[in-house]
Design an enzyme around this catalytic site. Structure first.
Site, PDB file in Angstrom:
ATOM      1  N   PRO A  96       0.848  -1.160   0.117  1.00 12.40           N
ATOM      2  CA  PRO A  96       0.030  -0.066  -0.038  1.00 12.40           C
ATOM      3  C   PRO A  96       1.077   1.325  -0.154  1.00 12.40           C
ATOM      4  CG  PRO A  96      -0.649  -1.441   2.040  1.00 12.40           C
ATOM      5  CD  PRO A  96       0.634  -2.028   1.095  1.00 12.40           C
ATOM      6  N   VAL A  97       0.492   2.246  -0.794  1.00 11.81           N
ATOM      7  CA  VAL A  97       1.199   3.547  -0.790  1.00 11.81           C
ATOM      8  C   VAL A  97       0.941   4.347   0.321  1.00 11.81           C
ATOM      9  CG1 VAL A  97       1.333   5.458  -2.467  1.00 11.81           C
ATOM     10  CG2 VAL A  97       1.053   3.321  -3.327  1.00 11.81           C
ATOM     11  N   GLY A 100       3.567   3.574   5.285  1.00 11.61           N
ATOM     12  CA  GLY A 100       4.502   3.189   6.145  1.00 11.61           C
ATOM     13  C   GLY A 100       5.239   1.947   6.011  1.00 11.61           C
ATOM     14  N   LEU A 101       4.846   1.190   4.874  1.00  8.91           N
ATOM     15  CA  LEU A 101       5.226  -0.110   4.532  1.00  8.91           C
ATOM     16  C   LEU A 101       6.708  -0.003   3.496  1.00  8.91           C
ATOM     17  CD1 LEU A 101       2.142  -2.450   4.638  1.00  8.91           C
ATOM     18  CD2 LEU A 101       4.015  -2.100   6.280  1.00  8.91           C
ATOM     19  N   GLY A 102       6.971   1.224   3.152  1.00 14.36           N
ATOM     20  CA  GLY A 102       8.037   1.277   2.313  1.00 14.36           C
ATOM     21  C   GLY A 102       7.936   1.130   0.721  1.00 14.36           C
ATOM     22  N   ALA A 105      10.789   3.041  -1.334  1.00 13.40           N
ATOM     23  CA  ALA A 105      11.666   2.776  -1.806  1.00 13.40           C
ATOM     24  C   ALA A 105      11.733   1.024  -2.219  1.00 13.40           C
ATOM     25  CB  ALA A 105      12.441   2.091  -0.039  1.00 13.40           C
ATOM     26  N   ASP A 147      14.395   3.153   5.076  1.00 12.82           N
ATOM     27  CA  ASP A 147      13.599   2.488   4.321  1.00 12.82           C
ATOM     28  C   ASP A 147      14.213   1.726   3.308  1.00 12.82           C
ATOM     29  OD1 ASP A 147      11.447   3.510   5.867  1.00 12.82           O
ATOM     30  OD2 ASP A 147      10.285   3.813   4.127  1.00 12.82           O
TER      31      ASP A 147
END
Ligand code: PMV
Length: 309
Positions: A96-97, A100-102, A105, A147
């Site tokens: 997901p954009v 917080g899941l990078g 990166a 990240d």
């Protein structure tokens, strides 16, 4: 055709304080990933197709600060690739954009690796990481580099800004449930707001960052000793400090409380905050129940992941 993939990531401890030189712990999340395919093309130019974000464009038509254009241009420039190759680049991602899941990166790392193997310019992890870091500056403004580092190396990382990469030992596996608020929140804004707080009262916030750094150090030791049950309290303490920093949100707080009520040993927001994801430490046998209760408390989706030695 050449393809490459890169995982998502979560920050276990230390977000925001890491921007101010304190240590942070991050781990890859392989359940979500960015995938890139590079093919020789019959059309002129370098065509980028990223249906997830509705992008179908030729490289030259994109502004130079577009993250995907910047990855490709920096790559071609770094290796002095000439004449320009003729390529079709397909980009997709299940990360997901702005949560917080990078995701940014991961797309950069997968794209750099796919280009490097397709064009036969072999790169070390260090080179991939350095190039991805340049792109993080476009996404985040003043990124710590955590990240791109954890995603490039795809290993648990004890990260201190500006210091050589250090992985950390996981004594025994442990399970984390990730809950997504479904709210996308740009990291840049949260980082900017923390910066404004720090500017206004440096003494106060330096103390808060110190406390977070100490929590991250303790967590590293406990995880290394296989005492993963003992990091739950540290997560709760870290979350309270992030709340003080104003980067949590009512939705994140609601999911954190729901996870604790459902029997999680600890929970906190993860990443830039204000939306995005929270994480909960659970005994493996309660992971499904915590995940279900998070959804009942309005998590858009959840991921169960385990961190391995
Ligand atoms: O990309 P995110 O949302 O996981 O945030 C990165 C972590 C921060 O500490 C908030 C920023 C940074 O550059 O380290």
């Amino acid at each position: 055709m050449t393809s490459a993939s890169a995982p998502g990531k979560i920050i276990l401890f230390g977000e925001h304080a890491v921007v101010y030189g304190r240590p942070a712990l991050a781990v890859p999340v392989t359940q979500v990933h960015a995938d890139v395919e590079v093919l020789d093309s019959s059309k002129n130019g370098i065509w980028i197709n990223a249906p997830d974000v509705g992008l179908h464009a030729e490289l030259k038509s994109l502004p130079s600060d577009h993250p995907l254009a910047a990855v490709i241009n920096n790559f071609l420039f770094a290796f002095g690739v000439a004449p320009f190759p003729v390529l079709d680049i397909e980009i997709s991602s299940t990360i997901p954009v702005a949560s917080g899941l990078g995701s940014g990166a991961a797309v950069s790392v997968a794209l750099i690796r796919a280009l490097s193997s397709h064009l036969d310019y072999l790169m070390t992890n260090e080179q991939v990481n350095a190039l991805a870091y340049e792109i993080e500056k476009i996404h985040h403004g003043t990124p710590s580099g955590i990240d791109n580092t954890v995603i490039t190396y795809a290993k648990p990382v004890f990260f201190v800004k500006g210091q050589p990469i250090e992985t950390f030992r996981v004594g025994k596996p442990f399970t984390i449930v990730i809950g997504n608020t479904g709210i996308s929140a740009p990291t840049k804004e949260a980082v900017g707001d923390v910066h404004a707080l720090w500017e206004a009262d440096k003494a106060r916030w330096e103390k808060v960052f110190d406390k977070i750094g100490e929590i991250a150090e303790k967590a590293k030791e406990r995880i290394g000793n296989g005492e993963w049950e003992l990091i739950g309290d540290l997560m709760i303490q870290n979350h309270a400090l992030l709340q003080e920093m104003t980067v949590s949100s009512p939705e994140l707080d609601r999911l954190v409380s729901a996870a604790l009520k459902a029997g999680a040993l600890g929970a906190k927001m993860s990443g830039g905050g204000r939306g995005g994801n929270m994480i909960a430490l659970v005994r493996p046998e309660t992971a499904e129940a915590v995940s279900r209760l998070l959804k009942e408390a309005s998590a858009k989706n959840t991921i169960i992941t385990s961190i391995h030695p």
